[in-house]
Scaffold this motif. Sequence first.
Motif, short mmCIF file in Angstrom:
data_model
loop_
_atom_site.label_atom_id
_atom_site.label_comp_id
_atom_site.label_asym_id
_atom_site.label_seq_id
_atom_site.Cartn_x
_atom_site.Cartn_y
_atom_site.Cartn_z
N ALA A 160 23.40 -48.23 -11.80
CA ALA A 160 23.69 -48.53 -13.19
C ALA A 160 22.76 -49.58 -13.76
N ALA A 161 22.27 -50.44 -12.94
CA ALA A 161 21.48 -51.56 -13.45
C ALA A 161 20.10 -51.62 -12.84
N TYR A 162 20.05 -51.94 -11.60
CA TYR A 162 18.79 -52.23 -10.93
C TYR A 162 17.83 -51.05 -10.96
N TYR A 163 18.26 -49.90 -10.44
CA TYR A 163 17.37 -48.75 -10.38
C TYR A 163 16.95 -48.30 -11.78
N ASN A 164 17.88 -48.31 -12.72
CA ASN A 164 17.53 -47.86 -14.07
C ASN A 164 16.51 -48.79 -14.72
N LYS A 165 16.63 -50.07 -14.50
CA LYS A 165 15.65 -51.01 -15.06
C LYS A 165 14.28 -50.81 -14.42
N ILE A 166 14.25 -50.58 -13.14
CA ILE A 166 12.97 -50.33 -12.47
C ILE A 166 12.36 -49.02 -12.98
N MET A 167 13.19 -47.99 -13.13
CA MET A 167 12.68 -46.71 -13.63
C MET A 167 12.11 -46.87 -15.03
N GLU A 168 12.79 -47.62 -15.88
CA GLU A 168 12.26 -47.88 -17.23
C GLU A 168 10.89 -48.55 -17.14
N ASP A 169 10.76 -49.52 -16.25
CA ASP A 169 9.49 -50.21 -16.10
C ASP A 169 8.40 -49.27 -15.58
N ILE A 170 8.74 -48.42 -14.63
CA ILE A 170 7.78 -47.45 -14.09
C ILE A 170 7.31 -46.51 -15.20
N GLN A 171 8.23 -46.02 -16.01
CA GLN A 171 7.87 -45.10 -17.08
C GLN A 171 7.04 -45.79 -18.16
N GLN A 172 7.38 -47.04 -18.47
CA GLN A 172 6.60 -47.79 -19.46
C GLN A 172 5.20 -48.09 -18.92
N THR A 173 5.12 -48.41 -17.65
CA THR A 173 3.82 -48.66 -17.02
C THR A 173 2.95 -47.41 -17.11
N ARG A 174 3.52 -46.26 -16.77
CA ARG A 174 2.77 -45.00 -16.83
C ARG A 174 2.27 -44.74 -18.25
N ALA A 175 3.14 -44.90 -19.23
CA ALA A 175 2.76 -44.66 -20.63
C ALA A 175 1.61 -45.58 -21.04
N ASN A 176 1.68 -46.84 -20.66
CA ASN A 176 0.62 -47.79 -21.03
C ASN A 176 -0.68 -47.49 -20.30
N LEU A 181 -6.15 -45.22 -20.62
CA LEU A 181 -7.11 -44.21 -20.18
C LEU A 181 -7.64 -43.40 -21.37
N ARG A 182 -6.75 -43.05 -22.29
CA ARG A 182 -7.18 -42.32 -23.50
C ARG A 182 -8.15 -43.15 -24.34
N GLU A 183 -7.94 -44.45 -24.37
CA GLU A 183 -8.83 -45.34 -25.13
C GLU A 183 -10.25 -45.33 -24.56
N LEU A 184 -10.38 -44.99 -23.30
CA LEU A 184 -11.69 -44.99 -22.66
C LEU A 184 -12.45 -43.66 -22.84
N GLU A 185 -11.78 -42.68 -23.44
CA GLU A 185 -12.45 -41.39 -23.66
C GLU A 185 -13.71 -41.61 -24.49
N GLY A 186 -14.80 -41.02 -24.02
CA GLY A 186 -16.08 -41.16 -24.72
C GLY A 186 -16.90 -42.36 -24.29
N LEU A 196 -15.41 -48.23 -14.02
CA LEU A 196 -14.65 -49.10 -13.12
C LEU A 196 -13.20 -49.26 -13.61
N ILE A 197 -13.05 -49.40 -14.91
CA ILE A 197 -11.70 -49.52 -15.47
C ILE A 197 -10.93 -48.22 -15.26
N ARG A 198 -11.57 -47.06 -15.48
CA ARG A 198 -10.94 -45.76 -15.25
C ARG A 198 -10.45 -45.64 -13.80
N GLU A 199 -11.30 -46.04 -12.85
CA GLU A 199 -10.92 -45.99 -11.44
C GLU A 199 -9.70 -46.86 -11.16
N SER A 200 -9.69 -48.05 -11.73
CA SER A 200 -8.54 -48.95 -11.54
C SER A 200 -7.28 -48.35 -12.14
#
Length: 173
Positions: free
Chosen positions: A95-111, A116-121, A129-133
């Motif tokens: 109810a708390a811990y896992y859901n908060k971590i999942m929210e953070d994981i999903q937000q991290t992925r979105a960011n 990565l899209r900003e680096l297109e072109g 180097l930034i793309r690899e990271s």
Amino acid sequence: MGIEEAKRIIMDHFAGAARRFGFNELYGYIYGVLFLAREPMSLGEIAEATGYSLSHVSTALKFMERIGLVVRIKKPGDKRAYYKATKLLKDWRQAAYYNKIMEDIQQTRANLERALRELEGEESEEAELIRESIRFAIHRNDLAERILRFLIEHEDEEVLERLMDCLEAPEKR
């Protein structure tokens, strides 16, 4: 004094756990009272045991019932509702811990994907180097999400059994 001190320790533990999981400490005190109770307790009994008002306890119990931490019980011939703890501490984590971590994981992925899209072109060595990271971070983030989904979707015993299998199998290290 030993019994009362033991009860206080348990109640303080659950209050602290509630705070760590981002809940009001009242949820922990209520859970602690019900965890220790031999029989289901009424709203008034819980309020008296925790020292909180009826309205605060009532509001907390509604939330706790909704997420599965307590169960409401009706006794024949009695109009009052009684409550008992589910004793499934896994529900606290989910109810708390896992859901908060999942929210953070999903937000991290979105960011990461947005970056990565900003680096297109962009064709510079720095951009590569930034793309690899970012790709490395996305891969690690995906692994974290898979692990967390496994923890959420499987019973504690199965998770522990699989972890023990991994730890005891030297060829898989």
